[in-house]
Design an enzyme around this catalytic site. Structure first.
Site, PDB file in Angstrom:
ATOM      1  N   ILE A 101       0.729  -1.231   0.010  1.00 23.75           N
ATOM      2  CA  ILE A 101       0.114   0.048   0.022  1.00 23.75           C
ATOM      3  C   ILE A 101       0.959   1.178  -0.007  1.00 23.75           C
ATOM      4  O   ILE A 101       0.480   2.128  -0.541  1.00 23.75           O
ATOM      5  CB  ILE A 101      -0.807   0.329   1.158  1.00 23.75           C
ATOM      6  CG1 ILE A 101      -1.920  -1.140   1.057  1.00 23.75           C
ATOM      7  CG2 ILE A 101      -1.577   1.258   1.338  1.00 23.75           C
ATOM      8  CD1 ILE A 101      -2.930  -1.297   2.377  1.00 23.75           C
ATOM      9  N   ARG A 140     -10.026 -10.491   9.164  1.00 26.74           N
ATOM     10  CA  ARG A 140      -9.106  -9.424   9.598  1.00 26.74           C
ATOM     11  C   ARG A 140      -8.814  -9.343  11.049  1.00 26.74           C
ATOM     12  O   ARG A 140      -7.727  -9.159  11.257  1.00 26.74           O
ATOM     13  CB  ARG A 140      -9.717  -8.073   9.219  1.00 26.74           C
ATOM     14  CG  ARG A 140      -9.910  -7.915   7.796  1.00 26.74           C
ATOM     15  CD  ARG A 140     -10.475  -6.624   7.251  1.00 26.74           C
ATOM     16  NE  ARG A 140     -10.827  -6.572   5.778  1.00 26.74           N
ATOM     17  CZ  ARG A 140     -11.955  -6.459   5.452  1.00 26.74           C
ATOM     18  NH1 ARG A 140     -12.972  -6.495   6.062  1.00 26.74           N
ATOM     19  NH2 ARG A 140     -12.303  -6.338   4.163  1.00 26.74           N
ATOM     20  N   GLN A 186       3.304   2.906  18.637  1.00 24.46           N
ATOM     21  CA  GLN A 186       3.327   4.366  17.905  1.00 24.46           C
ATOM     22  C   GLN A 186       2.388   5.377  18.334  1.00 24.46           C
ATOM     23  O   GLN A 186       2.673   6.550  17.995  1.00 24.46           O
ATOM     24  CB  GLN A 186       2.977   4.123  16.393  1.00 24.46           C
ATOM     25  CG  GLN A 186       4.363   2.942  16.015  1.00 24.46           C
ATOM     26  CD  GLN A 186       4.000   2.441  14.548  1.00 24.46           C
ATOM     27  OE1 GLN A 186       2.945   2.658  13.803  1.00 24.46           O
ATOM     28  NE2 GLN A 186       4.813   1.588  13.895  1.00 24.46           N
ATOM     29  N   VAL A 211      -5.036   2.577   8.597  1.00 26.45           N
ATOM     30  CA  VAL A 211      -5.544   1.498   7.800  1.00 26.45           C
ATOM     31  C   VAL A 211      -5.263   0.147   7.962  1.00 26.45           C
ATOM     32  O   VAL A 211      -5.996  -0.777   7.447  1.00 26.45           O
ATOM     33  CB  VAL A 211      -4.777   2.021   6.336  1.00 26.45           C
ATOM     34  CG1 VAL A 211      -4.731   0.951   5.079  1.00 26.45           C
ATOM     35  CG2 VAL A 211      -4.894   3.267   5.807  1.00 26.45           C
ATOM     36  N   ASP A 214     -14.689   0.498   1.641  1.00 26.93           N
ATOM     37  CA  ASP A 214     -15.888  -0.302   1.342  1.00 26.93           C
ATOM     38  C   ASP A 214     -16.909   0.853   0.774  1.00 26.93           C
ATOM     39  O   ASP A 214     -17.700   0.231  -0.115  1.00 26.93           O
ATOM     40  CB  ASP A 214     -16.374  -0.597   2.932  1.00 26.93           C
ATOM     41  CG  ASP A 214     -15.275  -1.341   3.747  1.00 26.93           C
ATOM     42  OD1 ASP A 214     -14.903  -2.549   3.332  1.00 26.93           O
ATOM     43  OD2 ASP A 214     -14.563  -0.689   4.403  1.00 26.93           O
ATOM     44  N   HIS A 245     -14.837  -2.291   9.846  1.00 28.88           N
ATOM     45  CA  HIS A 245     -14.381  -2.572   8.426  1.00 28.88           C
ATOM     46  C   HIS A 245     -14.170  -4.224   8.409  1.00 28.88           C
ATOM     47  O   HIS A 245     -12.706  -4.643   8.720  1.00 28.88           O
ATOM     48  CB  HIS A 245     -12.952  -1.824   8.154  1.00 28.88           C
ATOM     49  CG  HIS A 245     -12.131  -2.201   6.957  1.00 28.88           C
ATOM     50  ND1 HIS A 245     -12.680  -2.222   5.712  1.00 28.88           N
ATOM     51  CD2 HIS A 245     -11.127  -2.840   6.850  1.00 28.88           C
ATOM     52  CE1 HIS A 245     -11.998  -2.892   4.768  1.00 28.88           C
ATOM     53  NE2 HIS A 245     -10.926  -3.289   5.396  1.00 28.88           N
TER      54      HIS A 245
HETATM   55  N1  LIG Z   1      -8.759  -0.516   6.188  1.00 27.60           N
HETATM   56  C1  LIG Z   1      -8.374  -1.029   4.726  1.00 27.60           C
HETATM   57  O1  LIG Z   1      -9.375  -0.955   4.012  1.00 27.60           O
HETATM   58  C2  LIG Z   1      -7.393  -2.005   4.283  1.00 27.60           C
HETATM   59  C3  LIG Z   1      -7.291  -2.180   3.142  1.00 27.60           C
HETATM   60  C4  LIG Z   1      -5.983  -2.883   2.870  1.00 27.60           C
HETATM   61  C5  LIG Z   1      -5.195  -3.292   3.574  1.00 27.60           C
HETATM   62  N2  LIG Z   1      -5.377  -2.896   4.932  1.00 27.60           N
HETATM   63  C6  LIG Z   1      -4.440  -3.258   5.776  1.00 27.60           C
HETATM   64  O2  LIG Z   1      -3.140  -2.544   5.522  1.00 27.60           O
HETATM   65  C7  LIG Z   1      -2.045  -3.161   6.219  1.00 27.60           C
HETATM   66  C8  LIG Z   1      -0.776  -3.098   5.347  1.00 27.60           C
HETATM   67  O3  LIG Z   1      -1.187  -3.916   3.950  1.00 27.60           O
HETATM   68  P1  LIG Z   1      -0.064  -3.981   2.930  1.00 27.60           P
HETATM   69  O4  LIG Z   1      -0.719  -4.902   1.883  1.00 27.60           O
HETATM   70  O5  LIG Z   1       0.466  -2.674   2.599  1.00 27.60           O
HETATM   71  O6  LIG Z   1       1.088  -5.021   3.679  1.00 27.60           O
HETATM   72  P2  LIG Z   1       2.675  -5.079   3.382  1.00 27.60           P
HETATM   73  O7  LIG Z   1       3.021  -6.441   4.203  1.00 27.60           O
HETATM   74  O8  LIG Z   1       2.887  -4.977   2.062  1.00 27.60           O
HETATM   75  O9  LIG Z   1       3.275  -3.847   3.997  1.00 27.60           O
HETATM   76  C9  LIG Z   1       3.106  -3.597   5.379  1.00 27.60           C
HETATM   77  C10 LIG Z   1       4.484  -2.996   5.662  1.00 27.60           C
HETATM   78  O10 LIG Z   1       4.213  -2.438   7.140  1.00 27.60           O
HETATM   79  C11 LIG Z   1       5.673  -2.674   7.801  1.00 27.60           C
HETATM   80  N3  LIG Z   1       5.678  -2.950   9.325  1.00 27.60           N
HETATM   81  C12 LIG Z   1       5.344  -3.808  10.055  1.00 27.60           C
HETATM   82  N4  LIG Z   1       5.490  -3.501  11.363  1.00 27.60           N
HETATM   83  C13 LIG Z   1       5.629  -2.283  11.343  1.00 27.60           C
HETATM   84  C14 LIG Z   1       5.958  -1.402  12.451  1.00 27.60           C
HETATM   85  N5  LIG Z   1       5.871  -1.694  13.678  1.00 27.60           N
HETATM   86  N6  LIG Z   1       6.140   0.004  12.044  1.00 27.60           N
HETATM   87  C15 LIG Z   1       6.312   0.448  10.777  1.00 27.60           C
HETATM   88  N7  LIG Z   1       5.998  -0.442   9.766  1.00 27.60           N
HETATM   89  C16 LIG Z   1       5.693  -1.834   9.905  1.00 27.60           C
HETATM   90  C17 LIG Z   1       6.112  -3.919   7.030  1.00 27.60           C
HETATM   91  O11 LIG Z   1       7.645  -4.005   7.274  1.00 27.60           O
HETATM   92  C18 LIG Z   1       5.720  -3.665   5.656  1.00 27.60           C
HETATM   93  O12 LIG Z   1       6.458  -2.933   4.678  1.00 27.60           O
HETATM   94  C19 LIG Z   1      -2.312  -4.586   6.322  1.00 27.60           C
HETATM   95  O13 LIG Z   1      -2.926  -4.748   7.840  1.00 27.60           O
HETATM   96  C20 LIG Z   1      -3.648  -4.883   5.683  1.00 27.60           C
HETATM   97  O14 LIG Z   1      -4.494  -5.702   5.986  1.00 27.60           O
HETATM   98  C21 LIG Z   1      -6.269  -2.275   5.081  1.00 27.60           C
HETATM   99  O1  LIG Z   2      -9.436  -7.583   3.524  1.00 26.84           O
HETATM  100  C1  LIG Z   2      -8.370  -7.419   3.939  1.00 26.84           C
HETATM  101  O2  LIG Z   2      -7.921  -8.252   4.582  1.00 26.84           O
HETATM  102  C2  LIG Z   2      -7.621  -6.271   3.163  1.00 26.84           C
HETATM  103  C3  LIG Z   2      -8.578  -5.146   3.211  1.00 26.84           C
HETATM  104  O3  LIG Z   2      -8.955  -4.609   4.530  1.00 26.84           O
HETATM  105  C4  LIG Z   2      -9.517  -4.954   2.251  1.00 26.84           C
HETATM  106  O4  LIG Z   2     -10.696  -4.602   2.532  1.00 26.84           O
HETATM  107  O5  LIG Z   2      -9.105  -5.156   1.012  1.00 26.84           O
END
Ligand SMILES: NC(=O)c1ccc[n+]([C@@H]2O[C@H](COP(=O)([O-])OP(=O)(O)OC[C@H]3O[C@@H](n4cnc5c(N)ncnc54)[C@H](O)[C@@H]3O)[C@@H](O)[C@H]2O)c1
Ligand SMILES: O=C(O)C[C@H](O)C(=O)O
Length: 309
Positions: free
Chosen positions: A17, A99, A113, A130, A160, A188
């Site tokens: 992301i 999730r 954090q 996120v 969503d 979510h």
């Molecule tokens: N809310 C939403 O709609 C939504 C949508 C998509 C993904 N997500 C969530 O977003 C998050 C990231 O997804 P992604 O696909 O980029 O994952 P990813 O694994 O590609 O990237 C996550 C990054 O976070 C880093 N990280 C881990 N621990 C950390 C910390 N303590 N401090 C700083 N960085 C840290 C990792 O090293 C990695 O680079 C996941 O939890 C995913 O489920 C949420």
């Molecule tokens: O579904 C997931 O785990 C990633 C993210 O929350 C999404 O809705 O795409």
């Protein structure tokens, strides 16, 4: 006179992301094409080299609005002076997981954090969580950063919301920009309720209710809802990775509308700490802390919000 740069933190910036999000911010998609930005990117030591690679690419892209890049594995350095914090750092779920299954890993990150943000961010920093479980992580961040106003801590339900707009637009074969005012209630997660009861479509004959145009309550009350609820899982199944470009784009939409306001007569969905609005009890639920504490936020703003507000 040129605007002062706004400092935007992206945690987990070396992840997928992050890789989609930072160029959007540097191009003005989040805060406007006249708003200079300084990007603060945080990741963990094993990702430091990759993070440095992202920094090199940001320099190479020569974004005119990008006035500086801080790439670090030190949370204090990353949080210092930031006006906006987009908390993406954490672990994504894999196929077959819910999730909430990443909760134990990710919640501890948000405790740590929260203190760095509370102590070092700019006053009135706006926070968007996120990383999943997004509502719970936002609640933890709020609890461990008590001096940040609760209204400044939000989580992403805009993805969503945008998914719901997309499904209606495909069903009716209309432009997605002509569909508005869906609402995402709840978490979510697969328990969310995508609500089209106030949603409209702009047609040649004026604004019409979505229900009247779709003329298929069985679809609206069934397949539409489950498609939106399960879209994240469908993307993980297809890509073997969780959504990234749509998550990054929705995060930009969330912050842009929060800071700059929505068009007249339009609202959007944000996960916020419940203040009792919408007839939903204030604060977290005692039985399902993570499931019921955040609500969509009606952001029909009377005027743009200044970053200092
Ligand atoms: N809310 C939403 O709609 C939504 C949508 C998509 C993904 N997500 C969530 O977003 C998050 C990231 O997804 P992604 O696909 O980029 O994952 P990813 O694994 O590609 O990237 C996550 C990054 O976070 C880093 N990280 C881990 N621990 C950390 C910390 N303590 N401090 C700083 N960085 C840290 C990792 O090293 C990695 O680079 C996941 O939890 C995913 O489920 C949420
Ligand atoms: O579904 C997931 O785990 C990633 C993210 O929350 C999404 O809705 O795409």
């Amino acid at each position: 006179m040129a605007k002062e740069p706004v400092r935007v933190l992206v945690t987990g910036a070396a992840g997928q992301i992050g890789y989609a999000l930072v160029p959007m911010i540097a191009r003005g998609v989040m805060l406007g094409t006249d708003q200079p930005v300084i990007l603060h990117m945080l990741d963990i030591p094993p990702a430091a080299e990759a993070l440095n690679g992202v920094k090199m690419e940001l320099v190479d892209a020569a974004f005119p609005l990008l006035k500086g890049v801080v790439a670090t594995t030190d949370a204090v350095e990353a949080c210092t002076g930031v006006n906006i914090a987009v908390m993406v750092g954490g672990f994504p779920r894999k196929e077959g997981m819910e999730r909430k299954d990443v909760m134990s890993k990710n919640v501890s990150i948000y405790k740590a954090q929260a203190s760095a943000l509370e102590q070092h961010a700019a006053p009135n920093c706006k926070v968007l969580v996120v990383a999943n479980p997004a509502n719970t992580n936002a609640l933890i961040l709020k609890e461990f950063a008590p001096s940040i106003p609760a209204k400044n801590i939000t989580c992403l339900t805009r993805l969503d919301h945008n998914r719901a707009l997309g499904q209606i637009s495909e069903k009716l074969n209309v432009q997605v920009s002509d569909v508005k005012n869906v609402i995402i209630w709840g978490n979510h997660s697969s328990s969310q309720y995508p609500d089209v009861n106030h949603a409209t479509v702009n047609t040649a004959a004026g604004e019409k209710p979505v229900r009247e145009l779709v003329k298929d309550d069985a679809w609206l009350n069934g397949e539409f809802i489950t498609t939106v609820q399960q879209r994240g899982a469908a993307i993980i199944k297809a890509r073997k990775l969780s959504s990234a470009l749509s998550a990054a784009s929705s995060a930009c939409d969330h912050i842009r509308d929060w800071v700059l306001g929505t068009p007249e007569g339009t609202w959007v969905s944000m996960g916020v700490y419940s203040d009792g609005s919408y007839n939903v009890p204030a604060g977290p639920s005692h039985t399902h802390v993570s499931l019921k504490c955040f609500l969509p936020f009606n952001s029909v703003l009377p005027r743009p919000l200044a970053l200092s507000e």
